[in-house]
Write an enzyme that holds these catalytic residues in place. Sequence first.
Site, PDB file in Angstrom:
ATOM      1  N   HIS A  14     -23.482 -96.781  53.455  1.00 30.60           N
ATOM      2  CA  HIS A  14     -22.927 -95.597  52.130  1.00 30.60           C
ATOM      3  C   HIS A  14     -23.591 -94.383  51.896  1.00 30.60           C
ATOM      4  O   HIS A  14     -23.092 -93.759  51.074  1.00 30.60           O
ATOM      5  CB  HIS A  14     -23.146 -96.543  50.727  1.00 30.60           C
ATOM      6  CG  HIS A  14     -22.197 -98.084  50.626  1.00 30.60           C
ATOM      7  ND1 HIS A  14     -22.674 -98.645  49.891  1.00 30.60           N
ATOM      8  CD2 HIS A  14     -21.212 -98.183  51.469  1.00 30.60           C
ATOM      9  CE1 HIS A  14     -21.899 -99.781  50.128  1.00 30.60           C
ATOM     10  NE2 HIS A  14     -21.108 -99.657  51.011  1.00 30.60           N
ATOM     11  N   CYS A  18     -18.968 -80.554  52.043  1.00 34.65           N
ATOM     12  CA  CYS A  18     -17.861 -80.117  51.328  1.00 34.65           C
ATOM     13  C   CYS A  18     -16.861 -81.130  50.905  1.00 34.65           C
ATOM     14  O   CYS A  18     -16.514 -81.927  51.943  1.00 34.65           O
ATOM     15  CB  CYS A  18     -17.268 -78.967  51.686  1.00 34.65           C
ATOM     16  SG  CYS A  18     -15.705 -78.269  51.097  1.00 34.65           S
ATOM     17  N   TYR A  21     -25.678 -87.004  40.151  1.00 34.61           N
ATOM     18  CA  TYR A  21     -26.327 -87.297  41.394  1.00 34.61           C
ATOM     19  C   TYR A  21     -27.748 -86.432  41.564  1.00 34.61           C
ATOM     20  O   TYR A  21     -28.614 -87.024  42.080  1.00 34.61           O
ATOM     21  CB  TYR A  21     -25.450 -86.974  42.532  1.00 34.61           C
ATOM     22  CG  TYR A  21     -24.306 -88.153  42.758  1.00 34.61           C
ATOM     23  CD1 TYR A  21     -23.043 -88.271  42.588  1.00 34.61           C
ATOM     24  CD2 TYR A  21     -24.764 -88.865  43.786  1.00 34.61           C
ATOM     25  CE1 TYR A  21     -22.339 -89.101  42.654  1.00 34.61           C
ATOM     26  CE2 TYR A  21     -23.892 -90.036  44.037  1.00 34.61           C
ATOM     27  CZ  TYR A  21     -22.614 -90.239  43.504  1.00 34.61           C
ATOM     28  OH  TYR A  21     -22.029 -91.125  43.769  1.00 34.61           O
ATOM     29  N   ARG A  41     -30.121 -88.549  39.972  1.00 36.66           N
ATOM     30  CA  ARG A  41     -30.451 -89.695  40.674  1.00 36.66           C
ATOM     31  C   ARG A  41     -31.231 -89.331  41.876  1.00 36.66           C
ATOM     32  O   ARG A  41     -32.240 -89.737  42.283  1.00 36.66           O
ATOM     33  CB  ARG A  41     -29.440 -90.650  41.148  1.00 36.66           C
ATOM     34  CG  ARG A  41     -28.576 -91.298  40.020  1.00 36.66           C
ATOM     35  CD  ARG A  41     -27.378 -91.995  40.624  1.00 36.66           C
ATOM     36  NE  ARG A  41     -27.667 -92.907  41.667  1.00 36.66           N
ATOM     37  CZ  ARG A  41     -26.859 -93.017  42.783  1.00 36.66           C
ATOM     38  NH1 ARG A  41     -25.587 -92.501  42.598  1.00 36.66           N
ATOM     39  NH2 ARG A  41     -27.109 -94.019  43.329  1.00 36.66           N
ATOM     40  N   CYS A  85     -13.452 -79.438  53.170  1.00 37.64           N
ATOM     41  CA  CYS A  85     -13.530 -79.424  54.595  1.00 37.64           C
ATOM     42  C   CYS A  85     -14.404 -80.241  55.289  1.00 37.64           C
ATOM     43  O   CYS A  85     -14.340 -80.176  56.438  1.00 37.64           O
ATOM     44  CB  CYS A  85     -13.346 -78.048  54.897  1.00 37.64           C
ATOM     45  SG  CYS A  85     -14.858 -77.204  54.596  1.00 37.64           S
ATOM     46  N   GLN A 121     -27.079-100.570  52.112  1.00 38.10           N
ATOM     47  CA  GLN A 121     -25.862 -99.976  51.307  1.00 38.10           C
ATOM     48  C   GLN A 121     -26.635 -98.937  50.487  1.00 38.10           C
ATOM     49  O   GLN A 121     -25.936 -98.201  49.712  1.00 38.10           O
ATOM     50  CB  GLN A 121     -25.475-100.913  50.501  1.00 38.10           C
ATOM     51  CG  GLN A 121     -24.788-102.262  50.846  1.00 38.10           C
ATOM     52  CD  GLN A 121     -24.585-103.487  49.976  1.00 38.10           C
ATOM     53  OE1 GLN A 121     -23.371-103.412  49.471  1.00 38.10           O
ATOM     54  NE2 GLN A 121     -25.723-104.166  49.581  1.00 38.10           N
TER      55      GLN A 121
HETATM   56  N1  APR Z   1     -35.653-108.046  43.780  1.00 41.20           N
HETATM   57  C1  APR Z   1     -34.562-108.349  44.506  1.00 41.20           C
HETATM   58  N2  APR Z   1     -33.214-108.411  43.942  1.00 41.20           N
HETATM   59  C2  APR Z   1     -32.905-107.455  42.669  1.00 41.20           C
HETATM   60  C3  APR Z   1     -34.074-106.765  42.066  1.00 41.20           C
HETATM   61  C4  APR Z   1     -35.541-107.007  42.831  1.00 41.20           C
HETATM   62  N3  APR Z   1     -36.487-106.550  41.946  1.00 41.20           N
HETATM   63  N4  APR Z   1     -33.572-106.021  41.234  1.00 41.20           N
HETATM   64  C5  APR Z   1     -32.461-106.410  41.241  1.00 41.20           C
HETATM   65  N5  APR Z   1     -32.003-107.169  42.329  1.00 41.20           N
HETATM   66  C6  APR Z   1     -30.770-107.626  42.790  1.00 41.20           C
HETATM   67  C7  APR Z   1     -29.665-107.946  41.382  1.00 41.20           C
HETATM   68  O1  APR Z   1     -29.670-109.276  41.352  1.00 41.20           O
HETATM   69  C8  APR Z   1     -28.201-107.844  42.184  1.00 41.20           C
HETATM   70  O2  APR Z   1     -27.883-109.037  42.866  1.00 41.20           O
HETATM   71  O3  APR Z   1     -30.083-106.682  43.632  1.00 41.20           O
HETATM   72  C9  APR Z   1     -28.668-106.658  43.247  1.00 41.20           C
HETATM   73  C10 APR Z   1     -28.031-105.374  42.868  1.00 41.20           C
HETATM   74  O4  APR Z   1     -26.744-105.277  43.061  1.00 41.20           O
HETATM   75  P1  APR Z   1     -25.856-104.072  42.875  1.00 41.20           P
HETATM   76  O5  APR Z   1     -26.237-103.332  41.731  1.00 41.20           O
HETATM   77  O6  APR Z   1     -24.651-104.183  42.803  1.00 41.20           O
HETATM   78  O7  APR Z   1     -26.140-103.130  43.999  1.00 41.20           O
HETATM   79  P2  APR Z   1     -25.669-103.209  45.547  1.00 41.20           P
HETATM   80  O8  APR Z   1     -25.338-104.666  45.891  1.00 41.20           O
HETATM   81  O9  APR Z   1     -26.420-102.537  46.389  1.00 41.20           O
HETATM   82  O10 APR Z   1     -24.328-102.725  45.182  1.00 41.20           O
HETATM   83  C11 APR Z   1     -23.463-102.576  46.371  1.00 41.20           C
HETATM   84  O11 APR Z   1     -22.115-101.028  45.323  1.00 41.20           O
HETATM   85  O12 APR Z   1     -21.771 -99.595  43.668  1.00 41.20           O
HETATM   86  C12 APR Z   1     -21.763 -99.729  44.908  1.00 41.20           C
HETATM   87  O13 APR Z   1     -22.183 -98.220  46.504  1.00 41.20           O
HETATM   88  C13 APR Z   1     -22.878 -98.959  45.675  1.00 41.20           C
HETATM   89  O14 APR Z   1     -24.212 -99.461  47.449  1.00 41.20           O
HETATM   90  C14 APR Z   1     -23.594 -99.820  46.270  1.00 41.20           C
HETATM   91  C15 APR Z   1     -22.690-100.866  46.168  1.00 41.20           C
END
Ligand code: APR
Length: 258
Positions: A123, A131, A71, A74, A134, A105
């Site tokens: 999210h 924490c 984290y 990131r 708690c 999200q």
């Molecule tokens: N422009 C538009 N779409 C894009 C681009 C871009 N430059 N790059 C990637 N994508 C699309 C991908 O095709 C995919 O459909 O964005 C989407 C990303 O999907 P995920 O990685 O699954 O992200 P997300 O949908 O936000 O995931 C939902 O899952 O892991 C958990 O909590 C986490 O909030 C996250 C949630």
Amino acid sequence: MINQHELLTTAARLLVDVHCVVVFTGAGVSAESGVGTFRDALTGLWSRFDPQQLASQEGFAADPGLVWRWYIERLTTIENARPNRGHEALAAMEKIIPEFVLVTQNVDDLHERAGNRHVLHLHGHIGRFRCNGCGAAYSLRAGDREALMPPCCTICTGYVRPAVVWFGEMLPEQELFEAWGAAERCDVMLVVGASGVVYPAAQLPAVAQRHGACIIEVNLEESALSELADITLIGPSGEILPRLLDAMYACEAKSAFR
Ligand code: APR
């Protein structure tokens, strides 16, 4: 066969003509800022880990130091990133749409840094900490970023963790309530960079459609939400959204001369 330009113009006309628009974003909207998405394979030293394992109580219990370091890395990437042209276009749209609700999200703050004023984070926020035991709120102290292990809570001795929603955890009630209500009353939902595979967030486009909204999707490729979409604009959001905004301005200019 309708071409991309016609689709984009139709989408712009919809967004200009209606009162309430909900924008629902996923990790794809931040991809062009250099912030990795979840379902793109993790790169570098993280490539051998499954993010869904790391983003969980089980993953944190198994190796709190590993999750902490993932984290912090990131967070550092996000702090060094800049909002891209897609974020900026959404901030501009907020200024011209009468009722604009942004639901994300994403745990980054790139929408806020681009200028959106009211963002519903379903999210959580990677830059906030609490924490795990708690729930007491914490800020990062000097040295926490380099630490191999998360800090310990001074109240209950639990580990401190990012204030994000992990798999299997409940979403923040107030944000979910507001997002659900906005989905039920909106005229158009613009879905950007979301795979549509994580619930309950991924339910929102179906809620909007059930209440009569038009669904516009912007994604690099078809997603699990594409069959719900009335209009799907395929391409990087950092290119599509500025073009959509320009088309909205053109629609507004035309109607101003009517
Ligand atoms: N422009 C538009 N779409 C894009 C681009 C871009 N430059 N790059 C990637 N994508 C699309 C991908 O095709 C995919 O459909 O964005 C989407 C990303 O999907 P995920 O990685 O699954 O992200 P997300 O949908 O936000 O995931 C939902 O899952 O892991 C958990 O909590 C986490 O909030 C996250 C949630």
